[in-house]
Design a protein around this motif. Structure first.
Motif, PDB file in Angstrom:
ATOM      1  N   TYR A 170      23.339 -45.426  39.371  1.00  0.00           N
ATOM      2  CA  TYR A 170      23.317 -44.797  40.689  1.00  0.00           C
ATOM      3  C   TYR A 170      22.203 -43.758  40.639  1.00  0.00           C
ATOM      4  N   ARG A 171      21.417 -43.676  41.694  1.00  0.00           N
ATOM      5  CA  ARG A 171      20.240 -42.807  41.627  1.00  0.00           C
ATOM      6  C   ARG A 171      20.622 -41.328  41.580  1.00  0.00           C
ATOM      7  N   VAL A 172      19.755 -40.539  40.918  1.00  0.00           N
ATOM      8  CA  VAL A 172      20.058 -39.127  40.656  1.00  0.00           C
ATOM      9  C   VAL A 172      18.894 -38.268  41.129  1.00  0.00           C
ATOM     10  N   MET A 173      19.132 -37.465  42.152  1.00  0.00           N
ATOM     11  CA  MET A 173      18.077 -36.627  42.745  1.00  0.00           C
ATOM     12  C   MET A 173      18.148 -35.226  42.141  1.00  0.00           C
ATOM     13  N   LEU A 174      16.977 -34.677  41.842  1.00  0.00           N
ATOM     14  CA  LEU A 174      16.950 -33.324  41.284  1.00  0.00           C
ATOM     15  C   LEU A 174      17.114 -32.307  42.414  1.00  0.00           C
ATOM     16  N   HIS A 175      18.137 -31.440  42.320  1.00  0.00           N
ATOM     17  CA  HIS A 175      18.297 -30.368  43.316  1.00  0.00           C
ATOM     18  C   HIS A 175      17.730 -29.051  42.791  1.00  0.00           C
ATOM     19  N   ASP A 176      18.257 -28.564  41.652  1.00  0.00           N
ATOM     20  CA  ASP A 176      17.691 -27.345  41.048  1.00  0.00           C
ATOM     21  C   ASP A 176      17.966 -27.339  39.552  1.00  0.00           C
ATOM     22  N   LYS A 177      17.859 -26.176  38.904  1.00  0.00           N
ATOM     23  CA  LYS A 177      17.851 -26.189  37.434  1.00  0.00           C
ATOM     24  C   LYS A 177      19.126 -26.735  36.796  1.00  0.00           C
ATOM     25  N   ASN A 178      20.244 -26.683  37.521  1.00  0.00           N
ATOM     26  CA  ASN A 178      21.458 -27.243  36.920  1.00  0.00           C
ATOM     27  C   ASN A 178      22.256 -28.119  37.892  1.00  0.00           C
ATOM     28  N   LYS A 179      21.590 -28.587  38.938  1.00  0.00           N
ATOM     29  CA  LYS A 179      22.331 -29.436  39.900  1.00  0.00           C
ATOM     30  C   LYS A 179      21.529 -30.688  40.259  1.00  0.00           C
ATOM     31  N   VAL A 180      22.245 -31.812  40.290  1.00  0.00           N
ATOM     32  CA  VAL A 180      21.629 -33.075  40.740  1.00  0.00           C
ATOM     33  C   VAL A 180      22.538 -33.734  41.772  1.00  0.00           C
ATOM     34  N   GLY A 181      21.913 -34.550  42.629  1.00  0.00           N
ATOM     35  CA  GLY A 181      22.679 -35.322  43.614  1.00  0.00           C
ATOM     36  C   GLY A 181      22.929 -36.717  43.070  1.00  0.00           C
ATOM     37  N   LEU A 182      24.098 -37.245  43.351  1.00  0.00           N
ATOM     38  CA  LEU A 182      24.477 -38.567  42.838  1.00  0.00           C
ATOM     39  C   LEU A 182      24.856 -39.441  44.031  1.00  0.00           C
ATOM     40  N   ALA A 226      25.665 -36.365  49.753  1.00  0.00           N
ATOM     41  CA  ALA A 226      26.069 -37.069  48.525  1.00  0.00           C
ATOM     42  C   ALA A 226      26.629 -36.056  47.529  1.00  0.00           C
ATOM     43  N   ALA A 227      27.423 -36.556  46.602  1.00  0.00           N
ATOM     44  CA  ALA A 227      28.058 -35.700  45.593  1.00  0.00           C
ATOM     45  C   ALA A 227      27.014 -34.922  44.798  1.00  0.00           C
ATOM     46  N   VAL A 228      27.376 -33.696  44.408  1.00  0.00           N
ATOM     47  CA  VAL A 228      26.496 -32.882  43.569  1.00  0.00           C
ATOM     48  C   VAL A 228      27.140 -32.736  42.191  1.00  0.00           C
ATOM     49  N   VAL A 229      26.367 -33.014  41.141  1.00  0.00           N
ATOM     50  CA  VAL A 229      26.861 -32.804  39.776  1.00  0.00           C
ATOM     51  C   VAL A 229      26.316 -31.465  39.276  1.00  0.00           C
ATOM     52  N   THR A 230      27.216 -30.568  38.856  1.00  0.00           N
ATOM     53  CA  THR A 230      26.778 -29.339  38.193  1.00  0.00           C
ATOM     54  C   THR A 230      26.662 -29.648  36.711  1.00  0.00           C
TER      55      THR A 230
END
Ligand SMILES: Cc1cc2nc3c(=O)[nH]c(=O)nc-3n(C[C@H](O)[C@H](O)[C@H](O)COP(=O)(O)O)c2cc1C
Length: 482
Positions: free
Chosen positions: A169-181, A290-294
């Protein structure tokens, strides 16, 4: 069988493809658009190689991105541990019976837990986590942001059982410790996530950003519900894979993975994601939540490699592998449905390996061609988004578009040889769904019978071409010309 299992080491695979001349290197590309453009132009080339990008602008030397990994028959056969093929059809033939075999042996290949592995060479924890350390790429000009995960594998676990799912599943960079899934509803990780949401619990996630490409090849296909892709990979290797477990979530990942992001989707944590160029070559969906992974811990090898696999207008980074995998599955389904004399099947890259499929048969009886075409269009593996299904005779190579369209142009009578199916299985990912009045994803389908008419098989005009014998004769005599 090794007691420690296979660590799914990308570097072992890279050494191997370098030896067989299937790898090239690119230095100094910019992660914003240059890596994407080079990769996209590369896959359009005949006999292209995988590309390893290094000295990426803005990142430390040695922090690399690999693209085009699955895009040739030799590389794909190597990833799937199959003999090196001469033709696409050889690869399909050696792959045909394998998926059923692998699936029925998954239980024998539980991953082996190990305590050591290259993935543990470095870690970043808590406040030290900094995703900007690793190359994230803006792949296509109209993408909504940089993506750190495309050829990645996302490990999640069911809330109630031991089922570990691994999905691409694609993973977008949000900031230094967060990505979108971005997980499409109905995909296995989404089904698992829904249970955590209902229980108001954080959803544990481990994102593998690089490993032996077999890992992402299998996490990107529909392995059955409640079967772990790690077991499926073990069945392919005929050896279990070796995994270490994340300290925070306990989730397993390959012991030689390049980079693993470990963290949680906290209840309700969402952010805008996309748009992102998609596999049919369009932006079919806009920005959505979309969901955010910390990310709370990162594990990574020295000089790690991210496996990139961006979709775009086909042929794209992974369209060849999809074509081969789907063609093999279609071949088996059609033969199992009782169609005789199937010579070959090819799900073309230009149709995202779904929308333009071709079968070649050696006609045996009146109606044989139409039967093959309808089953190609409607069998379980084929029905989703199957817009055009073409049937050709055995002298046509179904993977060669020029030959296929020659047969369509010269052996079909449109008024008699095109059958239509209405209200078939479509998809909202189809750019043509924009024309549909109904929200339900119906689509019409065409079956094109481009075989010589059965009753005229013996009297149909003869083909003007160089015979195999004559070809061999002149090629041997004038090798420099060919
Ligand atoms: C390179 C690549 C990118 C993909 N991106 C996504 C994505 O962003 N979201 C998604 O839901 N599926 C995506 N898919 C499709 C899923 O990986 C595929 O449907 C897979 O079966 C999902 O795993 P699951 O069956 O365990 O849910 C992608 C596939 C590939 C090969």
């Amino acid at each position: 069988m090794s007691k420690t299992g296979n660590p799914l080491d990308l570097r072992v695979w890279l050494e191997h493809i370098e030896e067989i001349g299937e790898l090239e290197h690119c230095f100094g590309a910019h992660p914003e658009l240059e890596i994407g453009a080079i990769s996209q132009l590369n896959v359009k080339k005949e006999n292209h190689k995988a590309i390893l990008f290094d000295e990426i602008v803005g990142y430390s030397k040695g922090y690399r991105v690999l693209t085009c990994s699955t895009g040739s028959k030799k590389r794909l056969a190597n990833i799937l541990r199959l003999p090196s093929p001469q033709t696409h059809q050889d690869l399909i033939q050696s792959l045909r019976d394998k998926p059923a075999y692998w699936q029925s042996h998954t239980k024998e290949f539980d991953p082996v837990d190990v305590k050591q592995g290259p993935v543990l060479e470095n870690t970043m924890v808590g406040d030290d986590v900094d995703l900007h350390h690793f190359p994230a790429v803006l792949w296509n000009e109209k993408d909504g942001g940089k993506y750190i995960g495309t050829g990645c594998s996302v490990v999640t676990k069911d809330l109630e059982t031991d089922w570990v799912n691994v999905g691409t599943y694609r993973v977008m960079l949000h900031d230094k410790n967060k990505v979108g899934l971005m997980i499409i509803p109905g995909k296995h990780a989404n089904i698992q996530h829904t249970k955590y949401i209902a229980a108001k619990k954080p959803f544990p996630v481990a994102i593998i950003l690089g490993a032996d490409p077999l890992n992402y090849l299998i996490s990107g296909i529909e392995v059955p519900f409640e079967v772990s892709e790690f077991n499926y990979i073990g069945a392919i290797l005929h050896q279990p894979i070796s995994v270490v477990h994340g300290d925070l979530t306990g989730l397993p990942f390959p012991s030689a993975a390049e980079i693993v992001l470990e963290g949680w989707v906290y209840p309700g944590d969402q952010a805008p994601e996309g748009p992102f160029g998609e596999f049919l070559g369009y932006y079919t969906s806009d920005v959505s939540m979309a969901a955010v992974v910390t990310v709370e811990k990162i594990y990574f090898r020295n000089q790690p490699i991210i496996l990139g696999s961006p979709p775009s207008k086909p042929p794209n980074d992974y369209s060849y592998s999809k074509s081969v995998m789907r063609s093999a599955l279609l071949f088996n389904s059609i033969v199992s449905a009782g169609v005789p004399n199937v010579q070959s099947v090819w799900a073309h890259e230009i149709g995202g390996s779904r929308m333009f499929n071709v079968i070649s048969i050696k006609q045996k009886y009146a109606g044989h061609a139409r039967q093959a075409g309808h089953i190609l269009s409607q069998c379980g593996v084929g029905a989703y988004m199957s817009r055009y299904s073409v049937v050709v005779d055995e002298d046509i190579d179904p993977s060669n578009l020029s030959e296929v369209m020659w047969a369509v142009a010269t052996r079909s009578d449109p008024i008699n040889d095109i059958d239509f199916i209405q209200r078939g299985v479509g998809s909202q990912s189809d750019p043509m769904s924009i024309t549909q009045s109904s929200k339900a994803p119906f689509a019409s389908k065409a079956i094109i019978d481009a075989c010589r008419p059965f009753e005229f098989l013996n009297s149909f005009p003869q083909v003007v071409d160089v015979s195999e014998e004559l070809e061999n004769q002149v090629k041997t005599k004038w090798p420099d010309l060919f």
